[in-house]
Enzyme design. Sequence first.
Site, PDB file in Angstrom:
ATOM      1  CD  GLU A 197      -2.381  -1.124   2.897  1.00  0.00           C
ATOM      2  OE1 GLU A 197      -3.496  -1.634   3.014  1.00  0.00           O
ATOM      3  OE2 GLU A 197      -1.778  -0.600   3.860  1.00  0.00           O
ATOM      4  N   PRO A 198       1.693   1.465  -0.989  1.00  0.00           N
ATOM      5  CG  PRO A 198       2.828   1.450  -3.015  1.00  0.00           C
ATOM      6  CD  PRO A 198       1.880   0.636  -2.189  1.00  0.00           C
ATOM      7  N   GLY A 199       2.018   5.010  -0.724  1.00  0.00           N
ATOM      8  CA  GLY A 199       1.392   6.283  -1.083  1.00  0.00           C
ATOM      9  C   GLY A 199       2.477   7.252  -1.502  1.00  0.00           C
ATOM     10  NE  ARG A 200       6.116   9.812   3.110  1.00  0.00           N
ATOM     11  CZ  ARG A 200       5.660  10.730   3.967  1.00  0.00           C
ATOM     12  NH1 ARG A 200       5.832  12.000   3.713  1.00  0.00           N
ATOM     13  NH2 ARG A 200       5.045  10.359   5.073  1.00  0.00           N
ATOM     14  CE1 TYR A 230      -0.558  10.508   3.463  1.00  0.00           C
ATOM     15  CE2 TYR A 230       1.748  10.370   2.832  1.00  0.00           C
ATOM     16  CZ  TYR A 230       0.559   9.761   3.149  1.00  0.00           C
ATOM     17  OH  TYR A 230       0.476   8.390   3.155  1.00  0.00           O
ATOM     18  CB  CYS A 257      -3.883  34.905  11.548  1.00  0.00           C
ATOM     19  SG  CYS A 257      -4.430  35.976  10.246  1.00  0.00           S
TER      20      CYS A 257
HETATM   21  N1  LLP Z   1      -1.284   1.946   4.564  1.00  0.00           N
HETATM   22  C1  LLP Z   1      -1.769   2.424   5.730  1.00  0.00           C
HETATM   23  C2  LLP Z   1      -2.582   1.553   6.574  1.00  0.00           C
HETATM   24  C3  LLP Z   1      -1.478   3.747   6.108  1.00  0.00           C
HETATM   25  O1  LLP Z   1      -1.945   4.214   7.260  1.00  0.00           O
HETATM   26  C4  LLP Z   1      -0.678   4.568   5.269  1.00  0.00           C
HETATM   27  C5  LLP Z   1      -0.358   5.947   5.645  1.00  0.00           C
HETATM   28  C6  LLP Z   1      -0.218   4.023   4.061  1.00  0.00           C
HETATM   29  C7  LLP Z   1      -0.530   2.700   3.751  1.00  0.00           C
HETATM   30  C8  LLP Z   1       0.634   4.791   3.094  1.00  0.00           C
HETATM   31  O2  LLP Z   1       1.833   5.156   3.654  1.00  0.00           O
HETATM   32  P1  LLP Z   1       3.005   5.807   2.763  1.00  0.00           P
HETATM   33  O3  LLP Z   1       3.443   4.795   1.757  1.00  0.00           O
HETATM   34  O4  LLP Z   1       2.449   7.014   2.101  1.00  0.00           O
HETATM   35  O5  LLP Z   1       4.053   6.135   3.747  1.00  0.00           O
HETATM   36  N2  LLP Z   1       0.562  12.825   6.674  1.00  0.00           N
HETATM   37  C9  LLP Z   1       1.837  12.207   6.939  1.00  0.00           C
HETATM   38  C10 LLP Z   1       1.835  10.740   6.534  1.00  0.00           C
HETATM   39  C11 LLP Z   1       0.723   9.950   7.170  1.00  0.00           C
HETATM   40  C12 LLP Z   1       0.687   8.509   6.735  1.00  0.00           C
HETATM   41  C13 LLP Z   1      -0.587   7.871   7.125  1.00  0.00           C
HETATM   42  N3  LLP Z   1      -0.731   6.503   6.732  1.00  0.00           N
HETATM   43  C14 LLP Z   1       2.917  13.010   6.233  1.00  0.00           C
HETATM   44  O6  LLP Z   1       2.617  14.016   5.603  1.00  0.00           O
HETATM   45  O7  LLP Z   1       4.100  12.682   6.370  1.00  0.00           O
END
Ligand code: LLP
Length: 419
Positions: free
Chosen positions: A273-276, A370, A341
Amino acid sequence: MHDFRYKNNKLYCENVRVEDLAKKFGTPLYVYSYHTLVDHYLKLQSAFSEIKPLICYSVKANSNLSILKALVAKGAGLDIVSGGELFRAKKVGCPAARIVYASVGKTNQEIRAAISSGILFFNVESLPELENINRIAASLDKITRVAIRINPDVEVKTHKYIMTGKLTNKFGIDLESAYKILLLRAKFRNLNICGLHIHIGSQITESEPFVEAIKKVSVFIQRLKAKGISLEYLNIGGGLGIIYDREAPQTAQIYASQIIPLLKNTGLKIIMEPGRFIVGNAGILVVKVLYVKRTLQKKFIIVDGGMNDLVRPALYSAFHNIWPLNKTAKCEKADLVGPICESGDFLAKERSIAKVKEGDYLAVMSAGAYGFSMASNYNSRGRAAEVMVSGSKAFQIRKREIPADLVRKEVISGELKKL
Ligand code: LLP
């Protein structure tokens, strides 16, 4: 690594000059490179080609429909965490069999909607949630697939707000409790407990904690096997770190080479489940200089984008590089701040930033993940417009919000006039 670079000292996204976009669409403006986005997805896919995992892009990182559509078209699934994200996933035509659903606080309505849509499975975070999903599935006369989210109690080096794999965090179920639940699985008549899930945190730059967590879960899987409990899926979550500053994160290749042997050993189908990793370096936030203010102590560059557009610096003291759209050798130490502000409203602090004047533009780099997805209307500021670039083409993927958008859901009740 990404498709934002200087040509003749002008910043380009692929073949489009970013300043032309800023002038055409206004600022603050999110600009995404289609090729960077898709490349990162394909990089992971090819690094893991040996085991062909289902890569479920984590919608929360950037949920714009065009971003989702681009990835789904390449074969990605989606990792969702709310009814709103389910709606988005369906809107872009993501096959239900490629959707997984996590979150510690799923409501009955959200659970019902996801069961009815036929998603691949829920990642379940607690016993009460498991019981609730069972009850709702029974009321719909369905058998629903679930994976138990394990909290492997693994330490990661990242900001404390985005660590999720320690027992002090609210996420997942510890191994012993999960074992007891699995032994009693027959009790959950309307559930098919078909997998395990882990997600230990975000912006993790080294492979060790991933390896440690996967090893712990692998031992657990063997323990279950010995009890005759077999599973179908292992969801290894997201969390791969990217370069914001001088990080040297593991590459997709290294990550893959370290964990593929472990994953193969489990004999399970793998989900990630990659996002970033996919979207982080595919986007920038372009802002315009409103004023350059010198105080007795400091220089402030005041721009038209702030913490409501990109909250990461304010919330996690996150570092984002600041690049001028017109490259210059002259730099000066300054704080880059927004119009909000709050003293926490900064995009960069005490940073050597290009010497700019009113009307110049700056790019906040690596803002694809994000960024917009955490934007707000604080100070009644409309959220930014978003543009996607592919080669020499640029198209708007979200219009800028106008004041009327901000009050659309508000009502001044007749009751108020009687008070
Ligand atoms: N799977 C689950 C269950 C998650 O909670 C998350 C992210 C991901 C996958 C994806 O994670 P990634 O591959 O993007 O690291 N707002 C914060 C990051 C919060 C991440 C929340 N969960 C930031 O701006 O650094």
